[in-house]
Design an enzyme around this catalytic site. Structure first.
Site, PDB file in Angstrom:
ATOM      1  N   SER A  50       0.846  -1.191   0.000  1.00 57.82           N
ATOM      2  CA  SER A  50       0.000   0.000   0.000  1.00 57.82           C
ATOM      3  C   SER A  50       0.879   1.236   0.000  1.00 57.82           C
ATOM      4  O   SER A  50       1.968   1.242   0.600  1.00 57.82           O
ATOM      5  CB  SER A  50      -0.907   0.020   1.242  1.00 57.82           C
ATOM      6  OG  SER A  50      -1.606   1.248   1.325  1.00 57.82           O
TER       7      SER A  50
ATOM      8  N   TYR B  68      -2.229  -0.332  10.117  1.00 61.80           N
ATOM      9  CA  TYR B  68      -2.262  -0.939   8.782  1.00 61.80           C
ATOM     10  C   TYR B  68      -1.047  -0.509   7.981  1.00 61.80           C
ATOM     11  O   TYR B  68      -0.370  -1.340   7.349  1.00 61.80           O
ATOM     12  CB  TYR B  68      -3.549  -0.511   8.093  1.00 61.80           C
ATOM     13  CG  TYR B  68      -3.657  -0.861   6.631  1.00 61.80           C
ATOM     14  CD1 TYR B  68      -4.096  -2.115   6.223  1.00 61.80           C
ATOM     15  CD2 TYR B  68      -3.340   0.078   5.637  1.00 61.80           C
ATOM     16  CE1 TYR B  68      -4.219  -2.429   4.884  1.00 61.80           C
ATOM     17  CE2 TYR B  68      -3.460  -0.225   4.296  1.00 61.80           C
ATOM     18  CZ  TYR B  68      -3.891  -1.485   3.920  1.00 61.80           C
ATOM     19  OH  TYR B  68      -4.012  -1.786   2.585  1.00 61.80           O
TER      20      TYR B  68
END
Length: 246
Positions: free
Chosen positions: A141, A155
């Site tokens: 990501s 995250y």
């Protein structure tokens, strides 16, 4: 020539589903790993088979070692030697500041996003290194470098770890003929935003990118498919950012 056999975790929705469909169109047989929504996984499998590909659907929690082993056992039993792995399964946990996050949520994010990727990569490494070929693509990501303050720093931290895993494992497996890369998406228009409690996030954040929009799952799937393909035969240890310039 034998068709490639690629395992895609988190393949029932979003980027994972788009990847399964793209790989089938590119000539792969596909193993769809899913954790909850069996109907969604079967719908993706139907699309895969319409492209003439073979498909297996396997329920798997990637944070559980025995289930990961079962996923790969089923893949090899039903479709043959696994030649590719897409580590896509991930969770964000609730949207918000780290100070407000529950320990159970933090633990789940780490176990799925990092431990699950490690377990799947370990099994794939054992299979592929023994055969002298293969490719692994991790779905990271852009959050890994942006940090995502006020949203999900936990995250982001796990995705930074995935980037480190990608670089290290690529160096470790390169002499065995196995390539390891990652794709780092920016904000992509999938249901993950609604799941974490902010359904309008993709559109809102997408407008702040240089390209002025959120990405589509198919755009990430295209990058994953390229990294798995022979066209990327000299690419390993790379984290390919597909984030609209953000």
């Amino acid at each position: 020539m034998a068709r490639p056999v690629t395992v895609v975790t988190g393949g029932s929705r979003g980027i994972g589903a788009a990847t399964c469909l793209r790989l089938a169109a590119d000539g792969h047989d596909v193993v769809i790993g899913y954790v909850r929504d069996g109907d969604a996984a079967e719908a993706v499998a139907e699309g895969v088979r319409k492209d003439g590909a073979r498909c297996a659907v396997v329920r798997v929690d990637t944070s559980v070692e025995a289930e990961v082993e079962g996923l790969f056992d089923a893949a090899e039993r039903e479709l043959g030697a696994v030649t590719g792995l897409v580590n896509n399964a991930a969770v964000t946990g609730p949207f918000g500041r780290l100070a407000d996050a529950g320990t159970a949520d933090l633990r789940r994010v780490v176990e799925v996003n990092l431990l699950g990727t490690l377990l799947c990569s370990r099994r794939a490494a054992r299979l592929m290194a023994a055969r002298g070929s293969g490719a692994i693509v991790n779905v990271s990501s852009a959050a890994a470098t942006l940090g995502s303050p006020g949203e999900y720093v936990h995250y982001a931290a796990t995705k930074a770890a995935v980037d480190a895993l990608t670089v290290g494992l690529a160096k470790e497996l390169g002499p065995d003929g196995v390539r390891v890369n990652a794709v780092a998406p920016g904000v992509i228009d999938t249901e993950i935003h609604a799941t974490m409690g902010d359904p309008g996030r993709a559109e809102r954040v997408g407008h702040t990118t240089p390209l002025g929009r959120a990405g589509r799952p198919e755009e990430i799937a295209a990058a994953i498919a390229w990294l798995l393909s022979p066209e990327a035969s000299y690419t390993t240890g790379t984290v390919l950012r597909v984030s609209g310039g953000r």
